[in-house]
Design a protein around this motif. Structure first.
Motif, PDB file in Angstrom:
ATOM      1  N   PRO A 301     -23.519  21.267 -22.994  1.00  0.00           N
ATOM      2  CA  PRO A 301     -23.647  21.051 -21.549  1.00  0.00           C
ATOM      3  C   PRO A 301     -22.791  19.903 -21.021  1.00  0.00           C
ATOM      4  CG  PRO A 301     -25.538  20.138 -22.694  1.00  0.00           C
ATOM      5  CD  PRO A 301     -24.739  20.872 -23.730  1.00  0.00           C
ATOM      6  N   SER A 302     -22.448  19.997 -19.742  1.00  0.00           N
ATOM      7  CA  SER A 302     -21.718  18.922 -19.070  1.00  0.00           C
ATOM      8  C   SER A 302     -22.663  17.985 -18.325  1.00  0.00           C
ATOM      9  CB  SER A 302     -20.698  19.502 -18.086  1.00  0.00           C
ATOM     10  OG  SER A 302     -21.343  20.324 -17.131  1.00  0.00           O
ATOM     11  N   ARG A 303     -23.915  18.393 -18.182  1.00  0.00           N
ATOM     12  CA  ARG A 303     -24.941  17.552 -17.550  1.00  0.00           C
ATOM     13  C   ARG A 303     -26.040  17.267 -18.558  1.00  0.00           C
ATOM     14  NH1 ARG A 303     -24.969  18.486 -11.388  1.00  0.00           N
ATOM     15  NH2 ARG A 303     -26.716  17.035 -11.534  1.00  0.00           N
ATOM     16  N   LEU A 304     -26.620  16.075 -18.458  1.00  0.00           N
ATOM     17  CA  LEU A 304     -27.734  15.728 -19.327  1.00  0.00           C
ATOM     18  C   LEU A 304     -29.026  15.947 -18.559  1.00  0.00           C
ATOM     19  CD1 LEU A 304     -28.537  14.585 -22.102  1.00  0.00           C
ATOM     20  CD2 LEU A 304     -28.542  12.306 -21.055  1.00  0.00           C
ATOM     21  N   PRO A 305     -29.826  16.927 -18.986  1.00  0.00           N
ATOM     22  CA  PRO A 305     -31.063  17.239 -18.253  1.00  0.00           C
ATOM     23  C   PRO A 305     -31.951  16.015 -18.085  1.00  0.00           C
ATOM     24  CG  PRO A 305     -30.607  18.916 -19.916  1.00  0.00           C
ATOM     25  CD  PRO A 305     -29.630  17.811 -20.160  1.00  0.00           C
ATOM     26  N   GLY A 306     -32.525  15.892 -16.891  1.00  0.00           N
ATOM     27  CA  GLY A 306     -33.441  14.790 -16.621  1.00  0.00           C
ATOM     28  C   GLY A 306     -32.776  13.482 -16.259  1.00  0.00           C
ATOM     29  N   THR A 307     -31.438  13.476 -16.165  1.00  0.00           N
ATOM     30  CA  THR A 307     -30.697  12.266 -15.804  1.00  0.00           C
ATOM     31  C   THR A 307     -29.675  12.599 -14.724  1.00  0.00           C
ATOM     32  OG1 THR A 307     -28.803  12.472 -17.317  1.00  0.00           O
ATOM     33  CG2 THR A 307     -30.856  11.617 -18.242  1.00  0.00           C
ATOM     34  N   LEU A 308     -28.994  11.566 -14.240  1.00  0.00           N
ATOM     35  CA  LEU A 308     -27.935  11.752 -13.254  1.00  0.00           C
ATOM     36  C   LEU A 308     -26.568  11.947 -13.906  1.00  0.00           C
ATOM     37  CD1 LEU A 308     -28.970   8.988 -10.659  1.00  0.00           C
ATOM     38  CD2 LEU A 308     -29.415  11.458 -10.545  1.00  0.00           C
TER      39      LEU A 308
END
Length: 346
Positions: A301-308
């Motif tokens: 993923p390129s986004r970390l779930p639960g964070t900005l």
């Protein structure tokens, strides 16, 4: 860059020949037609984003631990298959991202893989020595763990947070607020936990050669190498805090692991020395460790779930200061040597 494992081929051939000469014959050899190797550890062992998922995406046996091809156990396994040390080596890799020392022998773990998680989350997995079924027929156990027990990742995040203001994470961990362990207390606790886990491993696999694997040089010798505006490096972490993380945290963690390993008479594999100059703040063609954001396999993923945290806008994926393919190849070379030498000593 030339694959670091290739540097061990001459030694591998020599050890294969030695093993052939020293291997028992007849019924003794027939009693055990393969060596058993168990790989235990955290994400620095499992691989995460460096290759194809193991088990593959869609496989019902996926457990959320993010083992992958091109991890150092996978690379070493390939080399041992090509040049068997007298007889085949069977690898059981139960390493798991986010594993702490306690997850090796004592506690169940709740995996946190962000890759196609089940709707209700990943199921707990048993302690790794249970999953690997260590017993008196286990020949080799490699262990790469300890960072998450500090936790090093959590400390990096704290340093990122402090880096955007005027505070220092060094001050936070050397003179901690109430409820927070000091770095000295963290390292003392990790030492106690490491003593306990090696005792548990030896009890579970009394005839095995145990090999511990240290952590690479993820931080530069010169903190000024880091661009504090770059998420492909160490982001906002202050240069003074990078120096502190390197000397008072990472190097001390490795020293702790080595000290406990020596106490038990086991073999420690130093990864740090060979990886100096290939840290997260080096150019893309030199680094063996990705930064906060970095290059990773397409499924990552390129986004970390639960964070900005979102690495997508810069065309990267969330790598959180972990070894890349070259980093795992560099680790594989000395681990392979250690395994071959340990098998000759059996």
């Amino acid at each position: 860059m030339r694959h670091p494992v290739s540097r061990t081929r001459a030694l591998a051939v020599g050890l294969v020949l030695a093993a052939a000469v020293l291997s028992p014959s007849g019924s003794a050899q027939a009693a055990a037609d393969q060596y058993e190797w168990a790989a235990l550890g955290d994400s620095y062992t499992a691989g995460g984003f460096v290759g194809d998922p193991l088990p593959a995406l869609g496989d019902a046996s996926r457990d959320g631990c993010d083992r992958s091809t091109n991890s150092y156990p996978d690379v070493v396994n390939g080399e041992l298959a090509e040049f068997p040390p007298g007889k085949p080596v069977h690898l059981t890799d139960v390493s798991c991202g986010n594993a702490t020392i306690a997850h090796i022998a004592k506690d169940k773990q709740k995996p946190i893989s962000p890759v196609q998680p089940p709707v209700d989350g990943w199921s707990e997995v048993d302690p790794q020595i249970k999953r690997a079924q260590l017993n008196d027929e286990t020949d080799i156990v490699t262990i790469g763990v300890g960072g998450n027990s500090l936790p090093f990742g959590g400390m990096l995040i704290k340093c990122l947070e402090e880096g955007v203001g005027t505070k220092s994470c060094r001050e936070h961990y050397t003179n901690p607020p109430e409820g927070e362990e000091s770095i000295q207390d963290k390292l003392a606790r990790v030492q106690d936990e490491y003593i306990e886990v090696l005792a548990e491993v030896h009890q579970a696999a009394p005839n095995a050669k145990v090999i511990t694997v240290g952590y690479p040089a993820v931080l530069p010798d010169e903190a000024s190498d880091c661009n504090r505006l770059s998420l492909t490096e160490l982001g906002s972490i202050k240069h003074a805090d990078i120096d502190w993380l390197r000397d008072d945290v990472l190097k001390q963690l490795n020293s702790t692991i080595q000290r406990v390993t020596n106490f038990f008479g086991d073999r420690y594999v130093d990864i740090y020395s060979s990886s100096v100059g290939h840290d997260a703040c080096q150019p893309a063609d030199t680094k063996w460790v990705e930064g906060i954001c970095g290059d990773a396999a397409d499924h990552w993923p390129s986004r970390l779930p639960g964070t900005l945290l979102n690495c997508g806008p810069i065309g990267k994926r969330v790598t959180l200061v972990h070894p890349n393919t070259e980093g795992h190849a560099n680790t594989a070379a000395p681990v392979e040597r250690a395994i071959r030498i340990a098998l000759l000593e059996r």
